[in-house]
Scaffold this active site. Structure first.
Site, PDB file in Angstrom:
ATOM      1  CG  ASP A 119      -2.113   1.146   1.223  1.00 32.23           C
ATOM      2  OD1 ASP A 119      -2.640   1.078   0.181  1.00 32.23           O
ATOM      3  OD2 ASP A 119      -1.899   1.855   2.298  1.00 32.23           O
ATOM      4  CD  GLU A 128      -2.373   2.827  -3.566  1.00 32.32           C
ATOM      5  OE1 GLU A 128      -3.549   3.241  -3.535  1.00 32.32           O
ATOM      6  OE2 GLU A 128      -1.753   2.754  -2.294  1.00 32.32           O
TER       7      GLU A 128
END
Ligand code: CA
Length: 566
Positions: A254, A297
């Site tokens: 993330d 990401e």
């Protein structure tokens, strides 16, 4: 088993951290993890001066499916999706019979966060070593992994590396005492320099606590970890090892572009230290688990995403993150479908070809859990939804589907993130229970309002359904090496609503064409050869050999895939 020499750099880093005044108590030193079998082999390769390479053949052939466990399937009637529920629905995703059946046929799952968290979404973790009790136990997770692997489905899990929850015991120690061994695991300063979030708006990124300010780029409840601290990096490596040892096949990482901030604005993104630490994490994982995947990401433009692959000089596929989600291509596909223009996709594919290192794996997708669902963006238009799927699943890389996309699931009515993550409608609303096959109880969040037919039950055995079209695309992709691994060559022609390209390996060539427009199109493509073999063609589509080249005919918003003979 465990080779102490492998840990030496990290131990030295720890000593450095101690010397720099962080006063880490010895009881906080992470305990050595037992090393996997391949570790000795990789140590031997290193001794010979060879690099351990990624072993990502499985990735190059895979179609991924992103699952929000809370919304997929509930096993115990509490209205909250869980791991046992997901396990019970695995046959829908892949029943391990490649010859047919009505399973979707995906090869890998990305589970959104499943570690302990106070929030519904899980992106603020309080314990990286345990499964959130809402989702089950570690035994439930291991049973799920076994059942997935038995079907040939790989599993990657979300690893939130940039920040923790403010309720994590590390932060609870750090926040209130400058002498805490965890103080240096977060980012502190005596004053608020006034930085705001780099993507816009006025939300502050420095938050007051105990007379000082800590950095939290997303939210005060998500304090950023201090990645400059080697103890933090070592702990993240240890957590990665723990879950890889437990059997996961990799991680979706993330918010990777925000690991280190050196100032306001662009200095909160893509910093040199961030690249360095991601390379170190990747090297750590690659040495021990070369088949493991790391997907970043990095929500930015093509040129910056390209830098996250690192160098391919010594490591095939890149020495940093071996995959990053292709946000610009996702937007280009949706814009192309909306505006009936091939240009956005062609332009983005040209940029990728120019900027990505050779031989890396792209990660195309249409939407994810942070975005308006494709069915909402395209107003539920079935032909446009088919078109988006047809483009996505014929491009290079390992495509990612977001759960529900394959049945045209729209957003819920509000702009709340939960309306992008609503429960999976397994059954029609009219067919019975309030839970629609998702739960026997009351769902944790309302189903997205949708037309009749937006359910698995309505589509799974209907040959003309969107789900059947997705299934067909996956079958053809699996059966056609050129679609999985071939390079991409855009085909020049003069009709702006037509997108056409070749996918080519040394032994196989496939021609893919899409008519994005609302009128029937016939164009001549600069390709010659004997009669092409249709692999998957929308009704009314045709490709035939003529003296001038291949003549392509496609009805409005239709696609076709043909194999060309040599
Ligand atoms: Ca449940």
């Amino acid at each position: 088993m465990f080779d102490p020499s492998r840990r030496r750099p990290s131990r030295l880093a720890y000593l450095a951290a101690l010397l720099s005044g962080l006063a880490l108590a010895s009881c906080h030193l992470p305990q050595p993890m037992p090393g996997p079998g391949p570790e000795r082999a990789s140590a031997a390769r290193q001794a010979r001066g060879e690099d351990t390479q990624w072993r990502h053949d499985w990735v190059r052939d895979a179609v991924f499916y992103e699952v929000f466990v809370r919304s997929f399937a509930d096993s115990d009637g509490d209205g909250v999706g869980d791991l046992a529920g997901l396990t019970a629905r695995l046959d829908y995703l892949n029943d391990a019979d490649p010859s047919g059946g009505n399973d979707l046929g995906v090869d890998a799952l990305w589970l959104m966060p499943v570690f302990v968290s106070p929030s519904y979404h899980g992106y603020d973790v309080v314990d990286y070593t345990r499964i959130d009790p809402d989702y089950g136990t570690l035994e439930d997770f291991e049973r799920f992994l076994d059942e997935a692997h038995r079907r040939g489905i790989r599993v990657i899990v979300d690893l939130v590396v940039n920040h923790t929850s403010s309720e994590h015991r590390w932060f609870e120690g750090a926040c209130c005492s400058a002498a805490s061994p965890y103080r240096g695991w977060y980012v502190w300063r005596p004053d608020d320099p006034g930085w705001t979030q780099p993507w816009g708006g006025t939300y502050p990124t420095w938050h007051a606590r105990g007379g000082e300010y800590y950095y939290g780029i997303f939210w005060s409840g998500m304090p950023d970890l201090e990645w400059r601290n080697p103890a933090v990096r070592m702990e993240m490596e240890r957590i990665a090892d723990l879950w890889l040892e437990r059997g996961v096949d990799g991680f979706r990482l993330d918010a990777t572009r925000h690991l280190v901030a050196n100032g306001p604005g662009e200095l909160q993104n893509d910093q040199p230290e961030t690249h360095q630490y991601l390379q170190e994490l990747a090297a750590h994982v690659r040495e021990r688990y070369p088949e493991a995947l790391l997907v970043g990401e990095n929500w930015t433009d093509t040129a910056k995403i390209a830098t996250y692959y690192g160098s391919t000089e010594r490591i095939r596929g890149g020495d940093e993150l071996p995959m990053s989600f292709d946000f610009p291509l996702a937007e280009a596909i949706l814009t192309a479908v909306e505006e009936a223009s091939a240009e956005p996709v062609e332009e983005t594919l040209r940029e990728i070809a120019a900027l990505y290192p050779r031989g890396v794996i792209d990660a195309p997708f249409l939407t994810n859990h942070d975005q308006v669902r494709v069915a909402t963006r395209l107003a539920g238009d079935q032909t446009r939804l088919r078109l988006g799927a047809s483009i996505l699943l014929t491009l290079p890389g390992a495509p990612f589907l977001y759960y529900g996309e394959e049945i045209g699931l729209p957003n819920g009515p509000s702009g709340d993130d939960r309306d992008k993550r609503t429960p999976m409608p397994w059954e029609e609303a009219a067919d019975g229970s309030e839970g629609r096959g998702f739960t026997t109880g009351s769902p944790w969040y309302p189903f997205a309002p949708a037309e009749d037919g937006v359910s698995v039950a309505a589509q799974v055995d209907a040959p003309g359904s969107l789900l059947a079209w997705y299934r067909g695309l996956l079958r053809v992709r699996h059966a056609t090496e050129a679609l999985r691994r071939g390079n991409l060559e855009l085909l020049a022609q003069d009709t702006p609503t037509v997108l056409a390209y070749l996918r080519r390996t040394e032994t196989e060539t496939v021609l893919v064409a899409h008519n994005l427009g609302g009128g029937r199109q016939t164009v001549t493509l600069p390709v010659e050869g004997p009669a092409p073999e249709p692999l998957l063609v929308d009704p009314g589509g045709a490709l035939r050999a003529t003296a001038e080249g291949f003549e392509l005919t496609l009805p409005p918003r239709a696609s076709g895939i043909w194999r060309l003979s040599d």
